[in-house]
Motif scaffolding. Structure first.
Motif, PDB file in Angstrom:
ATOM      1  N   HIS A  55     147.631  38.216  13.359  1.00 20.58           N
ATOM      2  CA  HIS A  55     146.233  38.323  12.925  1.00 20.58           C
ATOM      3  C   HIS A  55     146.150  38.389  11.400  1.00 20.58           C
ATOM      4  O   HIS A  55     145.290  37.746  10.780  1.00 20.58           O
ATOM      5  CB  HIS A  55     145.582  39.574  13.536  1.00 20.58           C
ATOM      6  CG  HIS A  55     144.997  39.346  14.892  1.00 20.58           C
ATOM      7  ND1 HIS A  55     145.736  39.442  16.046  1.00 20.58           N
ATOM      8  CD2 HIS A  55     143.730  39.020  15.285  1.00 20.58           C
ATOM      9  CE1 HIS A  55     144.966  39.192  17.085  1.00 20.58           C
ATOM     10  NE2 HIS A  55     143.748  38.942  16.654  1.00 20.58           N
ATOM     11  N   GLU A  56     147.033  39.163  10.794  1.00 20.32           N
ATOM     12  CA  GLU A  56     147.033  39.284   9.343  1.00 20.32           C
ATOM     13  C   GLU A  56     147.270  37.943   8.682  1.00 20.32           C
ATOM     14  O   GLU A  56     146.579  37.567   7.715  1.00 20.32           O
ATOM     15  CB  GLU A  56     148.111  40.273   8.907  1.00 20.32           C
ATOM     16  CG  GLU A  56     148.255  40.405   7.392  1.00 20.32           C
ATOM     17  CD  GLU A  56     149.364  41.360   7.000  1.00 20.32           C
ATOM     18  OE1 GLU A  56     150.203  40.964   6.167  1.00 20.32           O
ATOM     19  OE2 GLU A  56     149.390  42.485   7.520  1.00 20.32           O
ATOM     20  N   THR A  57     148.235  37.179   9.190  1.00 24.09           N
ATOM     21  CA  THR A  57     148.535  35.867   8.629  1.00 24.09           C
ATOM     22  C   THR A  57     147.330  34.938   8.720  1.00 24.09           C
ATOM     23  O   THR A  57     146.998  34.216   7.765  1.00 24.09           O
ATOM     24  CB  THR A  57     149.733  35.235   9.363  1.00 24.09           C
ATOM     25  OG1 THR A  57     150.874  36.083   9.213  1.00 24.09           O
ATOM     26  CG2 THR A  57     150.053  33.858   8.811  1.00 24.09           C
ATOM     27  N   ALA A  58     146.661  34.966   9.859  1.00 27.69           N
ATOM     28  CA  ALA A  58     145.483  34.111  10.036  1.00 27.69           C
ATOM     29  C   ALA A  58     144.349  34.524   9.103  1.00 27.69           C
ATOM     30  O   ALA A  58     143.719  33.682   8.458  1.00 27.69           O
ATOM     31  CB  ALA A  58     145.019  34.168  11.490  1.00 27.69           C
ATOM     32  N   PHE A  59     144.098  35.824   8.990  1.00 28.37           N
ATOM     33  CA  PHE A  59     142.976  36.292   8.184  1.00 28.37           C
ATOM     34  C   PHE A  59     143.232  36.137   6.688  1.00 28.37           C
ATOM     35  O   PHE A  59     142.297  35.941   5.907  1.00 28.37           O
ATOM     36  CB  PHE A  59     142.665  37.752   8.517  1.00 28.37           C
ATOM     37  CG  PHE A  59     142.092  37.958   9.890  1.00 28.37           C
ATOM     38  CD1 PHE A  59     141.253  37.012  10.449  1.00 28.37           C
ATOM     39  CD2 PHE A  59     142.388  39.104  10.626  1.00 28.37           C
ATOM     40  CE1 PHE A  59     140.719  37.194  11.723  1.00 28.37           C
ATOM     41  CE2 PHE A  59     141.857  39.299  11.889  1.00 28.37           C
ATOM     42  CZ  PHE A  59     141.033  38.332  12.443  1.00 28.37           C
ATOM     43  N   ARG A  60     144.502  36.217   6.278  1.00 23.37           N
ATOM     44  CA  ARG A  60     144.797  36.075   4.847  1.00 23.37           C
ATOM     45  C   ARG A  60     144.583  34.653   4.352  1.00 23.37           C
ATOM     46  O   ARG A  60     144.483  34.430   3.148  1.00 23.37           O
ATOM     47  CB  ARG A  60     146.239  36.501   4.570  1.00 23.37           C
ATOM     48  CG  ARG A  60     146.471  37.997   4.615  1.00 23.37           C
ATOM     49  CD  ARG A  60     147.895  38.326   4.200  1.00 23.37           C
ATOM     50  NE  ARG A  60     148.122  37.997   2.807  1.00 23.37           N
ATOM     51  CZ  ARG A  60     149.322  37.772   2.281  1.00 23.37           C
ATOM     52  NH1 ARG A  60     150.394  37.791   3.050  1.00 23.37           N
ATOM     53  NH2 ARG A  60     149.455  37.512   1.009  1.00 23.37           N
ATOM     54  N   SER A  61     144.523  33.708   5.265  1.00 21.89           N
ATOM     55  CA  SER A  61     144.333  32.312   4.864  1.00 21.89           C
ATOM     56  C   SER A  61     142.866  31.967   4.635  1.00 21.89           C
ATOM     57  O   SER A  61     142.542  30.832   4.296  1.00 21.89           O
ATOM     58  CB  SER A  61     144.907  31.380   5.943  1.00 21.89           C
ATOM     59  OG  SER A  61     144.170  31.497   7.156  1.00 21.89           O
ATOM     60  N   MET A  62     141.991  32.948   4.814  1.00 24.27           N
ATOM     61  CA  MET A  62     140.563  32.680   4.650  1.00 24.27           C
ATOM     62  C   MET A  62     139.922  33.759   3.784  1.00 24.27           C
ATOM     63  O   MET A  62     140.458  34.862   3.630  1.00 24.27           O
ATOM     64  CB  MET A  62     139.877  32.618   6.026  1.00 24.27           C
ATOM     65  CG  MET A  62     139.983  33.905   6.837  1.00 24.27           C
ATOM     66  SD  MET A  62     139.298  33.781   8.524  1.00 24.27           S
ATOM     67  CE  MET A  62     140.542  32.756   9.314  1.00 24.27           C
ATOM     68  N   SER A  63     138.799  33.434   3.211  1.00 19.90           N
ATOM     69  CA  SER A  63     138.079  34.388   2.375  1.00 19.90           C
ATOM     70  C   SER A  63     137.376  35.426   3.253  1.00 19.90           C
ATOM     71  O   SER A  63     137.218  35.241   4.462  1.00 19.90           O
ATOM     72  CB  SER A  63     137.033  33.669   1.523  1.00 19.90           C
ATOM     73  OG  SER A  63     136.023  33.100   2.352  1.00 19.90           O
ATOM     74  N   LYS A  64     136.952  36.541   2.614  1.00 17.60           N
ATOM     75  CA  LYS A  64     136.234  37.562   3.365  1.00 17.60           C
ATOM     76  C   LYS A  64     134.940  37.013   3.939  1.00 17.60           C
ATOM     77  O   LYS A  64     134.530  37.386   5.043  1.00 17.60           O
ATOM     78  CB  LYS A  64     135.939  38.762   2.458  1.00 17.60           C
ATOM     79  CG  LYS A  64     137.173  39.567   2.076  1.00 17.60           C
ATOM     80  CD  LYS A  64     136.794  40.791   1.265  1.00 17.60           C
ATOM     81  CE  LYS A  64     138.020  41.634   0.930  1.00 17.60           C
ATOM     82  NZ  LYS A  64     137.676  42.843   0.138  1.00 17.60           N
ATOM     83  N   GLU A  65     134.305  36.122   3.183  1.00 17.43           N
ATOM     84  CA  GLU A  65     133.054  35.534   3.665  1.00 17.43           C
ATOM     85  C   GLU A  65     133.294  34.683   4.912  1.00 17.43           C
ATOM     86  O   GLU A  65     132.533  34.735   5.880  1.00 17.43           O
ATOM     87  CB  GLU A  65     132.413  34.683   2.565  1.00 17.43           C
ATOM     88  CG  GLU A  65     131.901  35.475   1.363  1.00 17.43           C
ATOM     89  CD  GLU A  65     133.036  35.956   0.457  1.00 17.43           C
ATOM     90  OE1 GLU A  65     134.166  35.417   0.570  1.00 17.43           O
ATOM     91  OE2 GLU A  65     132.790  36.875  -0.353  1.00 17.43           O
ATOM     92  N   THR A  66     134.355  33.895   4.875  1.00 21.08           N
ATOM     93  CA  THR A  66     134.683  33.053   6.028  1.00 21.08           C
ATOM     94  C   THR A  66     135.014  33.907   7.244  1.00 21.08           C
ATOM     95  O   THR A  66     134.560  33.641   8.359  1.00 21.08           O
ATOM     96  CB  THR A  66     135.874  32.135   5.712  1.00 21.08           C
ATOM     97  OG1 THR A  66     135.546  31.307   4.593  1.00 21.08           O
ATOM     98  CG2 THR A  66     136.223  31.263   6.905  1.00 21.08           C
TER      99      THR A  66
END
Length: 320
Positions: free
Chosen positions: A201-212
């Protein structure tokens, strides 16, 4: 404060009430009629694969067609009762325990930077302690019953008759003969399940901005959760496979007399490295389905019950 003093980020640790932990336990599979329960659904659905896997571990010459030919299609559902009930209750203890100890270890870290820096150790510790306390104590006698029913054709007609026969013939000692192997199996399993899921989950979320991330569609969130669960399931299966093989043999009665650790050592030597991973293929398929299904249903039940989300300490930058 001196100019070179280290600034630390404030740490927010949510307050979980006993009712919240009750929700985590219920969502993690304790039997209540008002919810769809992931452990009984996922483990129960995988019973045929688990029967084949266990039979192969005990007797590599067996295969699914041979089992069906000799004992009929119903043989593939042997052990459904203890499988469903055992993991039904064990799942509640495991998920609630993980939430409790993760929060506890985050609090011990003291600040957000420290918690994030040592997040992998927190995941490992929470998974290990959460699994070993209560969850495996409840699971062990039911797992022993399941393996006896699967490995001995006609041993019992169901959970109650199998449990009472095992208790009558072997007593508490036989019911808990597999406790140490179960710890060796379930702790690596929980580590793979929770730690790898968190890191995916961390890897997936780090690839996108907080807004995304804040505007992710339900289908995108589902894809991330499903993919993370499948990868975590593969990891859980691989890490726990050697102990799973030895557990099947212990409950079958294989190995010399003596302490559990001595028997495990002798069985491991006799089985060999390759033999410890016999049946890994079907077990990886089974576990990927189990773990991904559990996380999806666990999240859905928590949301339906209004339970708060767990503590999140994902790394958001390359600072650590």
């Amino acid at each position: 404060m001196a100019p070179d003093s280290k600034q630390t980020s404030p740490l927010y640790v949510p307050h979980f009430t006993p009712a919240n932990y009750g929700s985590f336990f219920l969502a993690g599979q304790f039997p209540v009629p008002s919810s769809t329960l992931p452990e009984i659904i996922t483990h129960g659905a995988m019973t045929p694969i688990d029967v084949v896997k266990t039979r192969i571990q005990i007797d590599p010459a067996l295969a699914r067609r041979l089992i069906v030919a000799k004992e009929g299609p119903s043989a593939l559902l042997t052990g459904f009762g203890p499988t469903a009930v055992g993991y039904f209750v064990q799942g509640g203890g495991k998920f609630a325990g993980y939430e409790f100890w993760k929060k506890r270890f985050v609090s011990i870290a003291g600040d957000k930077d420290t918690a994030v820096k040592y997040r992998t150790a927190i995941y490992l510790g929470a998974a290990s302690v959460g699994e070993s306390i209560l969850a495996d104590i409840l699971l062990t006698p039911l797992e022993a019953t399941r393996i006896r029913m699967v490995s001995r054709h006609g041993y019992a007609t169901g959970l109650v008759s199998g449990f009472t026969r095992l208790l009558r013939e072997g007593g508490v000692r036989d019911l808990y003969a597999g406790f140490i192997p179960i710890l060796f199996k379930q702790i690596p399993y929980a580590i793979g399940q929770f730690t790898v899921n968190e890191l995916c989950h961390e890897t997936a979320f780090r690839s996108m901005s907080k807004e995304t991330r804040a505007t992710l569609s339900p289908s995108a969130n589902l894809s991330i959760s499903l993919g993370s669960g499948v990868i975590a399931g593969f990891a859980a299966a691989i890490l726990s496979q050697p102990a799973d093989t030895l557990l099947s043999q212990i409950n079958k009665g294989h190995g010399p007399s003596g302490t559990i650790l001595y028997r495990l050592g002798v069985l491991a030597k006799q089985t060999g490295f390759r033999g410890l991973f016999v049946g890994l293929g079907p077990r990886m398929v089974m576990t990927a389905g189990l773990v991904s299904g559990q996380f999806l249903i666990y999240g859905a039940i928590k949301q339906a019950m209004g339970a708060p989300p767990g503590v999140e300490i994902h790394k958001e930058s390359k600072k650590y």
